[in-house]
Design an enzyme around this catalytic site. Sequence first.
Site, PDB file in Angstrom:
ATOM      1  N   GLU A 167      -4.667   7.671  -3.130  1.00 41.13           N
ATOM      2  CA  GLU A 167      -5.117   6.409  -2.560  1.00 41.13           C
ATOM      3  C   GLU A 167      -5.401   5.379  -3.660  1.00 41.13           C
ATOM      4  O   GLU A 167      -5.225   4.172  -3.443  1.00 41.13           O
ATOM      5  CB  GLU A 167      -6.369   6.661  -1.705  1.00 41.13           C
ATOM      6  CG  GLU A 167      -6.767   5.526  -0.797  1.00 41.13           C
ATOM      7  CD  GLU A 167      -5.763   5.229   0.329  1.00 41.13           C
ATOM      8  OE1 GLU A 167      -4.817   6.020   0.528  1.00 41.13           O
ATOM      9  OE2 GLU A 167      -5.927   4.193   0.991  1.00 41.13           O
ATOM     10  N   HIS A 222       0.833  -1.200   0.000  1.00 37.51           N
ATOM     11  CA  HIS A 222       0.000   0.000   0.000  1.00 37.51           C
ATOM     12  C   HIS A 222       0.874   1.259   0.000  1.00 37.51           C
ATOM     13  O   HIS A 222       0.735   2.133  -0.859  1.00 37.51           O
ATOM     14  CB  HIS A 222      -0.917  -0.026   1.226  1.00 37.51           C
ATOM     15  CG  HIS A 222      -1.828   1.150   1.328  1.00 37.51           C
ATOM     16  ND1 HIS A 222      -3.135   1.117   0.901  1.00 37.51           N
ATOM     17  CD2 HIS A 222      -1.622   2.404   1.785  1.00 37.51           C
ATOM     18  CE1 HIS A 222      -3.685   2.311   1.095  1.00 37.51           C
ATOM     19  NE2 HIS A 222      -2.789   3.112   1.634  1.00 37.51           N
ATOM     20  N   GLU A 223       1.780   1.319   0.963  1.00 40.95           N
ATOM     21  CA  GLU A 223       2.621   2.518   1.070  1.00 40.95           C
ATOM     22  C   GLU A 223       3.568   2.621  -0.122  1.00 40.95           C
ATOM     23  O   GLU A 223       3.842   3.723  -0.601  1.00 40.95           O
ATOM     24  CB  GLU A 223       3.390   2.534   2.391  1.00 40.95           C
ATOM     25  CG  GLU A 223       2.506   2.507   3.651  1.00 40.95           C
ATOM     26  CD  GLU A 223       1.439   3.598   3.698  1.00 40.95           C
ATOM     27  OE1 GLU A 223       1.641   4.677   3.110  1.00 40.95           O
ATOM     28  OE2 GLU A 223       0.373   3.362   4.324  1.00 40.95           O
ATOM     29  N   HIS A 276       1.715   4.343  -2.824  1.00 43.08           N
ATOM     30  CA  HIS A 276       1.756   5.802  -2.634  1.00 43.08           C
ATOM     31  C   HIS A 276       3.106   6.348  -3.097  1.00 43.08           C
ATOM     32  O   HIS A 276       3.193   7.384  -3.752  1.00 43.08           O
ATOM     33  CB  HIS A 276       1.597   6.151  -1.149  1.00 43.08           C
ATOM     34  CG  HIS A 276       0.175   6.136  -0.652  1.00 43.08           C
ATOM     35  ND1 HIS A 276      -0.813   6.910  -1.204  1.00 43.08           N
ATOM     36  CD2 HIS A 276      -0.411   5.471   0.378  1.00 43.08           C
ATOM     37  CE1 HIS A 276      -1.957   6.714  -0.543  1.00 43.08           C
ATOM     38  NE2 HIS A 276      -1.737   5.834   0.429  1.00 43.08           N
TER      39      HIS A 276
HETATM   40 ZN    ZN Z   1      -3.158   5.164   1.808  1.00 41.48          ZN
END
Ligand code: ZN
Length: 508
Positions: free
Chosen positions: A301, A270-271, A274
């Site tokens: 996101e 997830h990170e 980003h």
């Molecule tokens: Zn996030």
Amino acid sequence: MSGKRTSALQAVAVRLREIGTLRSVQATLSWDQETMMPPAAAEFRGEEMALLSTLIHSKATDPSLGDLVAAAGEQAEVREDESLQADLREIRRDYDNACKLPTELVSELALAGTRGLTAWKQAREESRFEIFQPHLDSLLELNRRKAACLNGDGGGEPYDALLDEFEPGMKSARVEALFAPLRRELVPLIEELAAAPDPPDAAMHTTPVPVDRQARYSREVAEAIGYDFSAGRLDVSTHPFTEGLAPGDTRITSRFQEAPFADGLGSTMHEAGHALYEQGLPKERFHGRPLSEAVSLGIHESQSRLWENQVGRSRSFWTWALPGASRTLGLKGLNLEQVYRAMNIVAPNLIRVESDEATYNLHIMLRFDLERAMLHGELATADLPGAWNERIRSDLGLTVPDDARGCLQDIHWSMGAIGYFPTYTLGNLYSAQIWEAVRRDLPDLDNRIGSGEFQPLLDWLREKIHRHGRRWPAEELGERVTGERLSHEPLMRYLRDKLRPVYRLSGS
Ligand code: ZN
């Protein structure tokens, strides 16, 4: 004449680079605060952050900057340079918004945010909401004042003014129009899955895996999908986050617990998602200028979700990942089908960040409704825990045992971020829509991912999304990339088409 105008443009760029650099310093302090800073430094860090906010604010609202922006705008108009015009449009927007906020309010918000964060940490540790409640009250009051300043004489929804800071151009009415049909279709799907006679086996999620192995494996995966460690680093923090500190410096954090190992891997992907966006923005060239910045948190996101979910929970990803994961994590006796099914279990969870792709959105709707009610004075903060617990019961069928696992679980309100939560579900909507578009453009994608080739996907995202910064507003960018207006439909198609077979349900 043209020489003078050129210097106005250059002067604007120099000023914005200076502001951007102060923001880099602020981001570095904020990264440190979340990862390395000793607790006793919290009070003084609050002063540092408040001073920097004030400095940045006074530079960003300097009337001479306003004059330069106006002069530069005249030049952009005569030049037929679309990206320069977009840059100036956004520079003007930032300047106007900054000028609406009095310096004292900016500084009060920064200070209240740091204090709120400290109080929230203690409240969460002791699971005592009353420690945080007075801070929440003052943060809400400051946010009401902020919204009134941003809306000015024109009136308008206070919530919209705050939401606009995170998701420019988005209105709460539009969020409602997106969330309502999503909820209508999501709830029956969740119920259908819960009643399925042959659900996936969850045993994988209770198998303990040493955290150092997980950290090593997470690093391997982040690197494999394209995260550039020469321009970043991966650390551990209580709340995983990504901080784009400066050109050439985008850091991520993750967290690991022995079981389920999939959570730590998921939060790293997830990170890293980003961070891939941050690393793909043209920062070296346009530092401090809108063209070098993320367009909205919803789009941000969408990038993290796409890597965490559309990629990280796919059969093709695990086709590639399973041998390496088995080796590094020491997993034994798991086959591809078991892992793929276990990665896609849908089960209500008290904790938002541990939730599956489907029920996650119910968590967001709850926060969207409650924060609006508090901001508008329809829900007293003293009644927040009760309202929260009731909603968790009716939406997820769960009983909240304590506030730490209830209304104190998220960091956002403690820093004064009201209007942030909807961007998570907007991100889910965007990611599903973008995923459909990528798959149309790259018909070979599953095979490529299955053999560990992530570059074609990353190249596509760089080309279509990352390199444009704030050139177009978020919804327009989404439409340009996907050819469709944002809606709940791609996400519902994605969830149904994947989850029903995972749960061995036939028909549609
Ligand atoms: Zn996030």
